[in-house]
Scaffold this motif. Structure first.
Motif, PDB file in Angstrom:
ATOM      1  N   CYS A  27      85.992  90.961 136.181  1.00 47.20           N
ATOM      2  CA  CYS A  27      86.301  89.709 135.489  1.00 47.20           C
ATOM      3  C   CYS A  27      86.337  89.900 133.975  1.00 47.20           C
ATOM      4  O   CYS A  27      86.875  89.056 133.252  1.00 47.20           O
ATOM      5  CB  CYS A  27      85.298  88.626 135.880  1.00 47.20           C
ATOM      6  N   SER A  66      99.786  90.535 132.320  1.00 45.51           N
ATOM      7  CA  SER A  66     100.224  89.742 131.166  1.00 45.51           C
ATOM      8  C   SER A  66      99.514  90.185 129.891  1.00 45.51           C
ATOM      9  O   SER A  66     100.122  90.252 128.824  1.00 45.51           O
ATOM     10  CB  SER A  66      99.969  88.256 131.439  1.00 45.51           C
ATOM     11  N   VAL A  67      98.226  90.524 129.992  1.00 47.11           N
ATOM     12  CA  VAL A  67      97.489  90.983 128.812  1.00 47.11           C
ATOM     13  C   VAL A  67      97.939  92.374 128.404  1.00 47.11           C
ATOM     14  O   VAL A  67      98.105  92.676 127.210  1.00 47.11           O
ATOM     15  CB  VAL A  67      95.967  90.955 129.105  1.00 47.11           C
ATOM     16  N   PRO A  70      96.413  93.552 138.753  1.00 39.58           N
ATOM     17  CA  PRO A  70      96.408  92.097 138.944  1.00 39.58           C
ATOM     18  C   PRO A  70      97.362  91.410 137.965  1.00 39.58           C
ATOM     19  O   PRO A  70      97.619  91.908 136.868  1.00 39.58           O
ATOM     20  CB  PRO A  70      94.944  91.713 138.687  1.00 39.58           C
ATOM     21  N   GLN A  71      97.858  90.264 138.364  1.00 37.97           N
ATOM     22  CA  GLN A  71      98.840  89.565 137.554  1.00 37.97           C
ATOM     23  C   GLN A  71      98.270  89.145 136.208  1.00 37.97           C
ATOM     24  O   GLN A  71      98.956  89.249 135.173  1.00 37.97           O
ATOM     25  CB  GLN A  71      99.357  88.329 138.315  1.00 37.97           C
ATOM     26  N   GLU A  72      97.027  88.665 136.189  1.00 38.41           N
ATOM     27  CA  GLU A  72      96.450  88.235 134.909  1.00 38.41           C
ATOM     28  C   GLU A  72      96.232  89.421 133.976  1.00 38.41           C
ATOM     29  O   GLU A  72      96.292  89.284 132.745  1.00 38.41           O
ATOM     30  CB  GLU A  72      95.121  87.493 135.135  1.00 38.41           C
ATOM     31  N   LEU A  73      96.004  90.616 134.547  1.00 32.93           N
ATOM     32  CA  LEU A  73      95.827  91.799 133.709  1.00 32.93           C
ATOM     33  C   LEU A  73      97.173  92.303 133.198  1.00 32.93           C
ATOM     34  O   LEU A  73      97.266  92.828 132.068  1.00 32.93           O
ATOM     35  CB  LEU A  73      95.115  92.893 134.512  1.00 32.93           C
ATOM     36  N   CYS A 117      90.107  91.861 131.365  1.00 38.22           N
ATOM     37  CA  CYS A 117      91.079  91.275 130.426  1.00 38.22           C
ATOM     38  C   CYS A 117      90.512  91.207 129.018  1.00 38.22           C
ATOM     39  O   CYS A 117      91.194  91.541 128.031  1.00 38.22           O
ATOM     40  CB  CYS A 117      91.483  89.876 130.901  1.00 38.22           C
ATOM     41  N   GLN A 118      89.265  90.797 128.925  1.00 34.04           N
ATOM     42  CA  GLN A 118      88.622  90.713 127.612  1.00 34.04           C
ATOM     43  C   GLN A 118      88.471  92.106 126.996  1.00 34.04           C
ATOM     44  O   GLN A 118      88.633  92.284 125.784  1.00 34.04           O
ATOM     45  CB  GLN A 118      87.252  90.036 127.757  1.00 34.04           C
TER      46      GLN A 118
END
Length: 827
Positions: free
Chosen positions: A345, A388-389, A383-386, A348-349
């Motif tokens: 989790c 985009s970053v 992962p999709q959220e990763l 991304c950060q």
């Protein structure tokens, strides 16, 4: 053994000024060793001050012979009691900033015994802090394989400062740095731990350490030292999960506090401790069961972002804040490599943090980025959220490092390797990275690591393996990458490093090379070219596998001090008495004083032997350090000579190929020349025949032209004679007309000027006639001009005739007018 052979230095011209102070110090050190004069000491102090104030840390890279000679000379000078010790300490403090130089100071040049001798209660607190700061840098990762002579005194001094009351800030700093040095020396070194256990009461010291740990002072160092003592007394397998969790809790707490306090040393210890816990197979399972990593990272990542911002804006101590950020990113990389699902989790950060920190400490940022991407290797996609970053910051991270590419190039190659394992980012890599920049970065890494000793060899092997894996992944997708793979496998240094991986003692490296060979796109037909040509050049043994040999048996002989004759008789009588009592089972009747006397004699002999062994050990240690200095210089010289040899071989092969091509071109040129000569001979014969024919034709034409010239010349002469006769007749007529005109002078006053103009024209005609006579003398050249002149004269004669006719009409008109005027006057 002197190793500072200046005659073996072969620096390039631009680098002479770079190492000038080091060479000057070596010369001054030689003078000091020969004379011990004050001028030599002053010179050494001056040069050491200049070296310590240098902004270029590359002058301390241990791969060059100049640097080896400098550190060897500095070691001998600081071993002398009259040498410039504190100027040398300042240089060591500056050199310890450079990682490869710090590694060499720790493992090759052995400055710890010298610094330990300088450590005492006599020096001031500022010098204690300065000296301990250098020692904590140099002692980090030190390896001690036997009971070295300086350990006992060093342990006693460090423990005294650790257990003393820490009421003042300086005393607290001294105690903290002493604890750091003690942990560095003891960590992984059983001889140092045994020396510590002989120096202090272990139980009381452990209680004191626990109090320090509970008090929030030096928590990570205390945990490391407690783990060392526990491993030395009970064994590593006896460590309990609760102890490991307690250590991790203290480590995470110290990690957060060190980020806030900008304490680079505490962050380094935190990174080292958790990295060692994760690397230990007995303790890694306990680390994976620690439940509080997620909660500890929630606030820590925010503090790390603040640290990144403050580091970018810091102008006071950029080196310290930069080191804090580097150690923080390394710590996070270790946590990411644990592959805990609960930490995903935060990925991304962490990616955002890598993008921000890449402007400050690029290698560590790239390493953390590659570790995060590698966690999804088995899944095959991000992962999709990763994604985009990653897409937002990927173009910036994929730019090849332009500033010092050798330092951060390995991590950049690791990022490419990790991105190529995911289908989403593989296309982006091919768009943003060209094979040429990829190869240039790899060769920059190989050039940089070739001067960093064993650490550089390890890094260069890793870079080659990662690069080959990346090229094998991209080669099926692009012809350019396929050509890059072929060039990579044809490079001499790449082949040498691959063979070194196969013959090394590192099983992981061998497995990685075999996985490369098993790849379906690896050119199996080039196996002999890639491995066979250079495998025989790789030695079966490495320098690191050599254990120090005990040469003291041949160099130092121990001669026991003989006892007095009376003592010998007493010992012999006591021994015989003990034997008799032993055989008759009356050993209890022996007087205790006799046994104690024998024990005293024995202790005296043991003390003498211990002293002799200590002296011999000190000599062996110094001799071993000198041999290591010589070995380092030989390795540096050998490395430079191998580079020169490789360059020479490449140039020889290039020139040999060029000579062969030139020979072939020369043979082709000779064959072509023969054909040209035969063709030229035939053409020359044809030309001569053509010349003869043309010569005959020209002669006939010349004869015709001469005949024509004679004919035209005769015609021109006839025309000229006719023109002269006409001119004379015309002139007579003009004279007659002039006489007639004189009678009409009164009437023709208005026409006088016109007549003058006609006279001038006649004069010009006369001059033209003279020019025509001169031109006729040049018969061969001006025949055409004569014809033109004749035509002009005919035109002029026609004009004159026309004018004469006009004048006649004028005369008739005048006569008519006169007759009319006379008739009018008569009437």
């Amino acid at each position: 053994m002197e190793v500072d052979g200046c005659e073996s230095w072969n620096s390039n011209a631009p680098e002479i000024a770079k190492f000038a102070n080091l060479k000057a110090f070596v010369t001054a050190a030689r003078e000091f060793e020969a004379t011990h004069s004050e001028s030599a000491i002053n010179l050494m102090t001056r040069y050491l001050g200049l070296i310590a104030s240098s902004c270029d840390l590359s002058i301390f890279s241990p791969g060059r012979s100049e640097v080896c000679a400098f550190f060897s000379s500095l070691w001998r000078v600081m071993s002398d009691s009259r040498g410039p010790h504190w100027a040398g300490v300042a240089v060591l403090a500056r050199a310890a900033i450079e990682p490869s130089a710090r590694y060499a100071l720790t493992h090759t040049y052995k400055f710890m015994p010298i610094l330990a001798r300088l450590l005492s209660n006599v020096i001031s607190n500022d010098k204690k802090i300065k000296l301990l700061s250098v020692m904590q840098d140099i002692s980090y990762g030190i390896k001690i394989s036997w009971q070295e002579s300086y350990l006992t005194e060093l342990m006693k001094q460090l423990t005294d400062w650790i257990v003393q009351p820490m009421m003042e800030p300086q005393h607290r700093t001294i105690g903290h740095k002493s604890l750091t040095v003690l942990v560095n020396v003891c960590y992984g070194n059983l001889p140092a731990i045994y020396a510590l256990m002989r120096t202090v009461d272990t139980k009381e010291f452990v209680v004191h350490l626990i109090n320090l740990k509970d008090g929030g002072y030096g928590g990570v160092e205390v945990c490391r030292l407690l783990l060392c003592l526990s491993g030395a007394t009970r064994g590593a397998a006896a460590t309990r999960p609760t102890d490991v969790h307690s250590y991790l809790c203290c480590t995470m707490r110290t990690f957060k506090k060190a980020i806030i306090d900008r304490d680079a040393t505490q962050l380094l210890h935190a990174y080292t401790f958790i990295n060692d816990l994760c690397a230990d197979n007995n303790l890694r399972g306990y680390v994976l069961t620690y439940p509080n990593f997620n909660s500890a990272l929630n606030d820590t990542l925010k503090d790390t972002e603040d640290l990144c911002i403050s580091t970018a804006d810091d102008t006071g101590e950029p080196e310290n804040t930069g080191s804090c950020l580097q150690n923080t990113l390394r710590f996070l990389t270790v946590l990411v490599n644990l592959d805990l699902y609960t930490l995903r989790c935060h990925h991304c950060q962490m990616i955002c943090l890598c993008i921000k920190a890449s402007r400050i400490c690029l290698p560590e940022s790239l390493e953390l980025f590659a570790a995060i991407i590698s966690q999804y290797r088995e899944e095959g996609r991000l992962p999709q959220e990763l994604i985009s970053v990653v897409n937002d910051g990927l173009p910036g991270l994929l730019v090849p490092p332009a500033l010092e590419p050798g330092k951060s190039g390995l991590q950049w190659l690791q990022v490419l390797g990790a991105l190529c394992e995911s289908s989403e980012t593989q296309e982006c890599v091919m768009q943003e990275v060209t094979p040429d920049s990829f190869e240039d970065t790899l060769y920059s890494v190989l050039q940089y690591t070739s001067q960093n000793g064993p650490v550089g060899v390890e890094a260069s092997q890793q870079a080659v393996i990662v690069s080959c894996r990346t090229a094998l992944t991209l080669a099926p997708l692009s012809r350019e990458w396929e050509a890059a793979l072929n060039r990579l496998l044809a490079h001499h240094q790449v082949r040498k490093l691959l063979c070194g991986c196969l013959t090394s003692n590192n099983g992981v490296r061998r497995k990685q090379v075999l996985q490369l060979v098993k790849h379906h796109y690896f050119p199996s037909d080039q196996m002999n070219q890639v491995f066979g040509d250079t495998l025989h050049n790789v030695s079966d043994t490495s320098v690191d596998s050599l254990s120090p040999r005990a040469e003291t048996e041949t160099e130092v002989s121990w001669v026991a001090q003989r006892l007095t004759p009376g003592q010998e008789h007493a010992i012999d009588a006591l021994i015989s008495k003990l034997n008799d009592a032993l055989h008759s089972d009356k050993i209890s009747d022996i007087a205790t004083s006799s046994v104690m006397e024998l024990y005293g004699y024995k202790m005296s002999c043991l003390e003498q032997r211990l002293h002799s062994h200590s002296v011999a050990l000190q000599g062996a240690t110094d001799h071993m350090a000198s041999l290591q200095h010589a070995l380092a210089l030989l390795q540096a010289t050998n490395s430079s000579q191998q580079d020169v040899l490789y360059t020479t071989q490449m140039q020889n092969e290039k020139h040999r190929k060029t000579i062969e091509d030139l020979h072939k071109q020369l043979e082709d040129a000779e064959v072509t020349l023969r054909g040209f000569r035969a063709k030229l001979a035939a053409e020359r014969l044809d030309k001569e025949n053509q010349k003869d024919n043309l010569r005959k034709e020209f002669r006939a034409e010349i004869a015709n032209v001469e005949n024509e010239m004679r004919r035209r010349e005769k015609e021109a002469e006839d025309r000229l004679k006719q023109a002269e006769a006409d001119y004379k007749a015309l002139q007579k007529k003009l004279e007659q007309q002039a006489s007639k005109n004189s009678e009409l002078a009164g009437v023709l006053i208005k026409f006088e000027e016109r007549v003058k103009q006609r006279d001038k024209k006649l004069e010009e005609a006369a001059a033209s006639d003279g020019a025509l006579r001169r031109e006729l003398e040049q018969k061969d050249n001006v025949i055409k001009q004569l014809e033109k002149t004749v035509v002009e004269r005919e035109n002029r004669l026609y004009q004159v005739t026309t004018q004469l006719e006009e004048m006649k009409r004028v005369q008739e008109m005048v006569a008519k007018l006169m007759s009319k005027s006379s008739s009018t006057a008569a009437s």
